[in-house]
Scaffold this active site. Structure first.
Site, PDB file in Angstrom:
ATOM      1  N   PHE A 115      -0.862   4.020   1.385  1.00 31.51           N
ATOM      2  CA  PHE A 115      -1.856   2.160   2.182  1.00 31.51           C
ATOM      3  C   PHE A 115      -2.085   2.557   3.613  1.00 31.51           C
ATOM      4  O   PHE A 115      -1.507   3.476   4.403  1.00 31.51           O
ATOM      5  CB  PHE A 115      -0.464   1.520   1.868  1.00 31.51           C
ATOM      6  CG  PHE A 115      -1.306   0.087   2.153  1.00 31.51           C
ATOM      7  CD1 PHE A 115      -1.904  -0.295   2.109  1.00 31.51           C
ATOM      8  CD2 PHE A 115      -0.533  -0.436   3.813  1.00 31.51           C
ATOM      9  CE1 PHE A 115      -2.246  -1.607   2.226  1.00 31.51           C
ATOM     10  CE2 PHE A 115      -1.284  -1.505   4.048  1.00 31.51           C
ATOM     11  CZ  PHE A 115      -1.573  -2.467   3.186  1.00 31.51           C
ATOM     12  N   ASN A 162       6.394  -4.006   5.714  1.00 27.71           N
ATOM     13  CA  ASN A 162       5.191  -4.729   5.057  1.00 27.71           C
ATOM     14  C   ASN A 162       4.694  -3.995   3.472  1.00 27.71           C
ATOM     15  O   ASN A 162       4.984  -2.835   3.281  1.00 27.71           O
ATOM     16  CB  ASN A 162       3.820  -3.825   5.881  1.00 27.71           C
ATOM     17  CG  ASN A 162       2.643  -4.176   5.436  1.00 27.71           C
ATOM     18  OD1 ASN A 162       2.299  -5.451   4.414  1.00 27.71           O
ATOM     19  ND2 ASN A 162       1.343  -3.358   6.047  1.00 27.71           N
ATOM     20  N   PRO A 163       5.698  -5.055   2.779  1.00 27.39           N
ATOM     21  CA  PRO A 163       5.835  -4.098   1.634  1.00 27.39           C
ATOM     22  C   PRO A 163       4.524  -4.386   0.873  1.00 27.39           C
ATOM     23  O   PRO A 163       3.751  -5.401   0.584  1.00 27.39           O
ATOM     24  CB  PRO A 163       7.202  -5.104   1.191  1.00 27.39           C
ATOM     25  CG  PRO A 163       6.982  -6.456   1.572  1.00 27.39           C
ATOM     26  CD  PRO A 163       6.544  -6.066   2.970  1.00 27.39           C
TER      27      PRO A 163
END
Length: 299
Positions: free
Chosen positions: A108, A203-204
Protein backbone atom coordinates in the site's frame (compact mmCIF):
# COMPACT_ATOMS: atom_id res chain seq x y z
CA UNK A 1 11.31 27.77 -23.92
CA UNK A 2 14.09 25.18 -23.56
CA UNK A 3 13.64 21.65 -24.96
CA UNK A 4 13.39 20.32 -21.39
CA UNK A 5 10.62 22.76 -20.48
CA UNK A 6 8.84 21.94 -23.73
CA UNK A 7 8.99 18.24 -22.87
CA UNK A 8 7.62 18.90 -19.38
CA UNK A 9 4.82 21.08 -20.76
CA UNK A 10 3.85 18.41 -23.27
CA UNK A 11 3.93 15.73 -20.58
CA UNK A 12 1.77 17.89 -18.33
CA UNK A 13 -0.88 18.16 -21.03
CA UNK A 14 -0.71 14.43 -21.68
CA UNK A 15 -1.12 13.55 -18.01
CA UNK A 16 -3.96 16.04 -17.58
CA UNK A 17 -5.79 14.48 -20.51
CA UNK A 18 -5.39 11.07 -18.85
CA UNK A 19 -7.10 12.36 -15.70
CA UNK A 20 -4.02 12.53 -13.46
CA UNK A 21 -4.86 14.79 -10.52
CA UNK A 22 -1.55 16.68 -10.34
CA UNK A 23 -0.19 16.60 -13.90
CA UNK A 24 2.46 19.35 -13.61
CA UNK A 25 3.93 17.99 -10.38
CA UNK A 26 3.96 14.44 -11.76
CA UNK A 27 5.58 15.60 -15.01
CA UNK A 28 8.35 17.41 -13.14
CA UNK A 29 8.98 14.52 -10.76
CA UNK A 30 9.15 12.05 -13.64
CA UNK A 31 11.48 14.36 -15.56
CA UNK A 32 13.74 14.66 -12.55
CA UNK A 33 13.74 10.88 -12.15
CA UNK A 34 14.59 10.33 -15.81
CA UNK A 35 17.37 12.93 -15.62
CA UNK A 36 18.73 11.58 -12.34
CA UNK A 37 18.42 14.88 -10.45
CA UNK A 38 16.19 16.32 -7.73
CA UNK A 39 13.08 18.16 -8.90
CA UNK A 40 14.46 21.50 -7.68
CA UNK A 41 17.48 21.13 -9.99
CA UNK A 42 15.46 20.82 -13.21
CA UNK A 43 15.51 24.56 -13.94
CA UNK A 44 19.31 24.53 -13.86
CA UNK A 45 19.63 21.52 -16.15
CA UNK A 46 20.79 22.49 -19.65
CA UNK A 47 21.40 19.00 -21.00
CA UNK A 48 19.54 16.08 -19.37
CA UNK A 49 21.53 13.54 -21.39
CA UNK A 50 21.00 11.51 -24.53
CA UNK A 51 18.85 8.86 -22.87
CA UNK A 52 16.50 11.33 -21.20
CA UNK A 53 13.95 11.76 -23.98
CA UNK A 54 13.10 8.05 -24.32
CA UNK A 55 13.18 7.42 -20.57
CA UNK A 56 10.92 10.38 -19.86
CA UNK A 57 8.49 9.40 -22.62
CA UNK A 58 8.27 5.86 -21.25
CA UNK A 59 7.57 7.11 -17.74
CA UNK A 60 4.88 9.54 -18.87
CA UNK A 61 3.28 6.81 -20.96
CA UNK A 62 3.22 4.47 -17.98
CA UNK A 63 1.65 7.17 -15.81
CA UNK A 64 -1.04 7.98 -18.34
CA UNK A 65 -2.11 4.87 -20.25
CA UNK A 66 -1.67 1.15 -20.92
CA UNK A 67 1.84 0.07 -21.94
CA UNK A 68 4.15 -2.89 -21.28
CA UNK A 69 6.43 -2.20 -18.33
CA UNK A 70 9.22 -4.76 -18.66
CA UNK A 71 11.77 -2.08 -19.62
CA UNK A 72 10.67 0.23 -16.79
CA UNK A 73 10.94 -2.16 -13.87
CA UNK A 74 14.44 -3.50 -14.44
CA UNK A 75 15.02 -7.11 -13.44
CA UNK A 76 11.41 -7.58 -12.38
CA UNK A 77 10.49 -7.92 -16.09
CA UNK A 78 6.83 -7.25 -15.40
CA UNK A 79 4.95 -7.76 -18.65
CA UNK A 80 1.48 -6.83 -17.41
CA UNK A 81 -0.33 -3.90 -18.93
CA UNK A 82 -1.99 -1.44 -16.54
CA UNK A 83 -3.68 1.94 -16.49
CA UNK A 84 -2.22 4.98 -14.74
CA UNK A 85 0.73 3.39 -12.97
CA UNK A 86 1.10 5.22 -9.63
CA UNK A 87 3.78 7.87 -9.60
CA UNK A 88 5.31 6.27 -6.52
CA UNK A 89 5.74 2.92 -8.30
CA UNK A 90 7.57 4.63 -11.15
CA UNK A 91 9.83 6.54 -8.76
CA UNK A 92 10.23 3.61 -6.36
CA UNK A 93 9.63 5.85 -3.34
CA UNK A 94 6.84 7.69 -1.53
CA UNK A 95 7.12 10.65 0.85
CA UNK A 96 5.43 10.42 4.24
CA UNK A 97 5.91 13.26 6.68
CA UNK A 98 9.68 13.58 7.17
CA UNK A 99 10.31 10.16 5.60
CA UNK A 100 10.99 8.81 2.14
CA UNK A 101 9.89 5.16 1.92
CA UNK A 102 10.60 2.45 -0.62
CA UNK A 103 7.37 1.27 -2.24
CA UNK A 104 6.34 -0.78 -5.24
CA UNK A 105 3.76 -3.28 -6.50
CA UNK A 106 2.28 -5.31 -3.67
CA UNK A 107 2.47 -2.74 -0.88
CA UNK A 108 0.00 0.00 0.00
CA UNK A 109 1.29 3.46 -0.92
CA UNK A 110 1.16 5.77 2.13
CA UNK A 111 -1.05 8.82 1.55
CA UNK A 112 -0.61 12.39 2.81
CA UNK A 113 -4.01 12.13 4.53
CA UNK A 114 -2.54 9.66 7.04
CA UNK A 115 -0.03 12.30 8.12
CA UNK A 116 -2.88 13.77 10.22
CA UNK A 117 -2.85 10.59 12.30
CA UNK A 118 0.95 10.74 12.58
CA UNK A 119 0.80 14.36 13.72
CA UNK A 120 -1.82 13.52 16.34
CA UNK A 121 0.20 10.58 17.62
CA UNK A 122 3.44 12.56 17.85
CA UNK A 123 1.68 15.11 20.07
CA UNK A 124 0.89 12.47 22.74
CA UNK A 125 2.69 12.56 26.08
CA UNK A 126 4.32 9.18 26.63
CA UNK A 127 6.47 7.78 29.44
CA UNK A 128 10.18 7.17 29.01
CA UNK A 129 11.00 4.17 26.83
CA UNK A 130 7.40 3.74 25.65
CA UNK A 131 6.03 0.75 23.78
CA UNK A 132 4.35 1.76 20.51
CA UNK A 133 2.50 -0.54 18.10
CA UNK A 134 1.56 0.11 14.47
CA UNK A 135 -0.93 -2.46 13.17
CA UNK A 136 -1.26 -3.18 9.42
CA UNK A 137 1.98 -1.28 8.93
CA UNK A 138 2.31 -1.81 5.16
CA UNK A 139 5.53 -0.06 4.13
CA UNK A 140 6.20 0.83 7.78
CA UNK A 141 5.16 4.46 7.39
CA UNK A 142 3.52 5.14 10.76
CA UNK A 143 5.93 2.96 12.71
CA UNK A 144 8.97 4.71 11.26
CA UNK A 145 7.45 8.16 11.73
CA UNK A 146 6.78 7.40 15.40
CA UNK A 147 10.21 5.86 15.91
CA UNK A 148 11.78 9.05 14.57
CA UNK A 149 9.74 11.07 17.06
CA UNK A 150 10.52 8.78 20.01
CA UNK A 151 14.05 7.42 19.53
CA UNK A 152 13.92 5.71 22.95
CA UNK A 153 10.72 3.80 22.15
CA UNK A 154 10.22 0.15 21.40
CA UNK A 155 8.21 0.30 18.18
CA UNK A 156 6.49 -2.81 16.81
CA UNK A 157 5.24 -2.82 13.21
CA UNK A 158 2.75 -5.63 12.55
CA UNK A 159 1.88 -6.89 9.05
CA UNK A 160 0.93 -10.20 7.43
CA UNK A 161 1.45 -9.57 3.70
CA UNK A 162 4.77 -11.13 2.59
CA UNK A 163 5.39 -8.39 0.04
CA UNK A 164 4.54 -5.60 2.46
CA UNK A 165 6.72 -7.23 5.11
CA UNK A 166 9.65 -7.16 2.70
CA UNK A 167 9.19 -3.43 2.06
CA UNK A 168 8.68 -2.69 5.76
CA UNK A 169 11.87 -4.55 6.69
CA UNK A 170 13.86 -2.72 4.03
CA UNK A 171 12.50 0.62 5.18
CA UNK A 172 13.15 -0.23 8.83
CA UNK A 173 16.74 -1.38 8.24
CA UNK A 174 19.09 0.49 10.54
CA UNK A 175 16.26 1.63 12.85
CA UNK A 176 14.93 0.21 16.12
CA UNK A 177 11.58 -0.69 14.58
CA UNK A 178 10.71 -4.38 15.02
CA UNK A 179 8.73 -5.76 12.06
CA UNK A 180 6.47 -8.66 13.04
CA UNK A 181 4.66 -11.11 10.76
CA UNK A 182 1.20 -11.50 12.32
CA UNK A 183 -2.52 -11.26 11.49
CA UNK A 184 -4.14 -8.51 13.58
CA UNK A 185 -7.51 -10.30 13.40
CA UNK A 186 -6.15 -13.50 14.96
CA UNK A 187 -7.70 -14.21 18.42
CA UNK A 188 -5.27 -14.04 21.34
CA UNK A 189 -2.49 -12.37 19.35
CA UNK A 190 0.74 -11.65 21.29
CA UNK A 191 -0.56 -11.94 24.86
CA UNK A 192 2.82 -10.78 26.13
CA UNK A 193 1.76 -7.25 25.13
CA UNK A 194 -1.37 -7.28 27.32
CA UNK A 195 -1.67 -4.02 29.31
CA UNK A 196 1.84 -3.09 28.18
CA UNK A 197 1.38 -0.74 25.19
CA UNK A 198 1.57 3.05 25.57
CA UNK A 199 0.35 4.03 22.09
CA UNK A 200 -1.35 2.04 19.33
CA UNK A 201 -2.03 3.29 15.79
CA UNK A 202 -3.34 1.67 12.65
CA UNK A 203 -4.15 2.46 9.05
CA UNK A 204 -5.93 -0.85 8.33
CA UNK A 205 -7.90 -2.10 5.32
CA UNK A 206 -11.10 -0.10 5.68
CA UNK A 207 -12.72 0.59 2.30
CA UNK A 208 -16.22 -0.91 1.88
CA UNK A 209 -16.16 -3.55 -0.83
CA UNK A 210 -18.60 -1.75 -3.15
CA UNK A 211 -16.64 1.52 -3.24
CA UNK A 212 -15.47 2.90 -6.59
CA UNK A 213 -11.76 3.74 -6.70
CA UNK A 214 -9.34 5.60 -8.95
CA UNK A 215 -7.28 3.36 -11.30
CA UNK A 216 -4.08 4.06 -9.34
CA UNK A 217 -5.73 2.53 -6.28
CA UNK A 218 -8.01 -0.15 -7.72
CA UNK A 219 -5.43 -1.66 -10.06
CA UNK A 220 -2.20 -1.16 -8.13
CA UNK A 221 -2.71 -1.11 -4.36
CA UNK A 222 -3.17 -4.66 -3.02
CA UNK A 223 -6.82 -5.46 -2.36
CA UNK A 224 -5.94 -6.98 1.02
CA UNK A 225 -4.64 -3.57 2.13
CA UNK A 226 -7.73 -1.74 0.87
CA UNK A 227 -10.97 -3.54 1.59
CA UNK A 228 -12.48 -4.12 5.02
CA UNK A 229 -15.53 -6.20 4.18
CA UNK A 230 -18.99 -5.08 3.14
CA UNK A 231 -19.09 -2.21 5.66
CA UNK A 232 -15.35 -1.49 5.83
CA UNK A 233 -15.16 -2.60 9.47
CA UNK A 234 -13.99 -6.23 9.31
CA UNK A 235 -10.45 -5.34 10.43
CA UNK A 236 -11.22 -2.25 12.51
CA UNK A 237 -13.44 -4.13 14.97
CA UNK A 238 -10.76 -6.74 15.84
CA UNK A 239 -8.23 -3.92 16.20
CA UNK A 240 -10.48 -2.21 18.75
CA UNK A 241 -10.62 -5.44 20.78
CA UNK A 242 -6.85 -5.83 20.49
CA UNK A 243 -6.30 -2.24 21.66
CA UNK A 244 -8.54 -2.86 24.68
CA UNK A 245 -6.35 -5.81 25.64
CA UNK A 246 -2.91 -4.36 24.84
CA UNK A 247 -3.14 -0.75 26.03
CA UNK A 248 -2.03 0.29 29.50
CA UNK A 249 -4.57 2.09 31.67
CA UNK A 250 -4.92 5.63 30.32
CA UNK A 251 -3.00 4.88 27.11
CA UNK A 252 -4.32 6.08 23.76
CA UNK A 253 -4.92 4.69 20.29
CA UNK A 254 -6.03 5.93 16.89
CA UNK A 255 -7.42 4.02 13.90
CA UNK A 256 -7.90 5.41 10.40
CA UNK A 257 -11.20 4.70 8.62
CA UNK A 258 -13.09 5.39 5.41
CA UNK A 259 -14.77 8.76 4.89
CA UNK A 260 -18.13 7.02 5.22
CA UNK A 261 -17.47 4.97 8.37
CA UNK A 262 -16.51 7.51 11.03
CA UNK A 263 -19.76 6.82 12.90
CA UNK A 264 -19.27 3.06 12.75
CA UNK A 265 -15.70 3.44 14.00
CA UNK A 266 -16.81 5.60 16.93
CA UNK A 267 -19.50 3.01 17.70
CA UNK A 268 -16.91 0.20 17.66
CA UNK A 269 -14.91 1.94 20.39
CA UNK A 270 -17.87 3.05 22.52
CA UNK A 271 -19.66 -0.31 22.36
CA UNK A 272 -16.49 -2.16 23.36
CA UNK A 273 -16.84 -0.63 26.82
CA UNK A 274 -13.11 -0.24 27.52
CA UNK A 275 -12.59 3.26 26.14
CA UNK A 276 -13.29 6.85 27.02
CA UNK A 277 -12.64 10.12 25.19
CA UNK A 278 -13.67 8.49 21.91
CA UNK A 279 -13.21 11.25 19.35
CA UNK A 280 -13.74 11.44 15.58
CA UNK A 281 -10.96 13.48 13.97
CA UNK A 282 -10.53 15.06 10.55
CA UNK A 283 -7.60 15.46 8.18
CA UNK A 284 -6.31 18.75 6.77
CA UNK A 285 -8.91 18.60 3.98
CA UNK A 286 -11.68 18.46 6.59
CA UNK A 287 -12.65 14.85 5.85
CA UNK A 288 -13.35 12.35 8.66
CA UNK A 289 -10.06 10.47 8.89
CA UNK A 290 -9.52 8.57 12.16
CA UNK A 291 -10.97 7.87 15.57
CA UNK A 292 -8.89 8.34 18.74
CA UNK A 293 -9.69 6.82 22.13
CA UNK A 294 -8.24 6.35 25.63
CA UNK A 295 -8.17 3.04 27.50
CA UNK A 296 -10.26 3.12 30.68
CA UNK A 297 -8.40 2.15 33.84
CA UNK A 298 -8.81 -1.48 34.89
CA UNK A 299 -10.53 -2.03 38.22
Amino acid sequence: MTPLRQAIAAATARLAAAGVASPRIDAELLAAHAAGVERGRLMFLDDPGERFEQAFDDLVAARSRRIPLQHLLGTALVAARSRRIPLQHLLGTAPFGPLTLEVGPGVFIPRPETEALLEWACARELPDNPVIVDLCTGSGALALGLAANWPDARVLAVENSPTALDFARRNAAGTRVEVLDADVTAPGLLPELDAGVDLLVSNPPYIPEAAELEPEVAQHDPAAALFGGADGMSVIRPIVALAARWLRDGATCAVEHDDTTSGLSVEAFTSDGHFTEVTARRDLAGRPRFVAATRIGRS
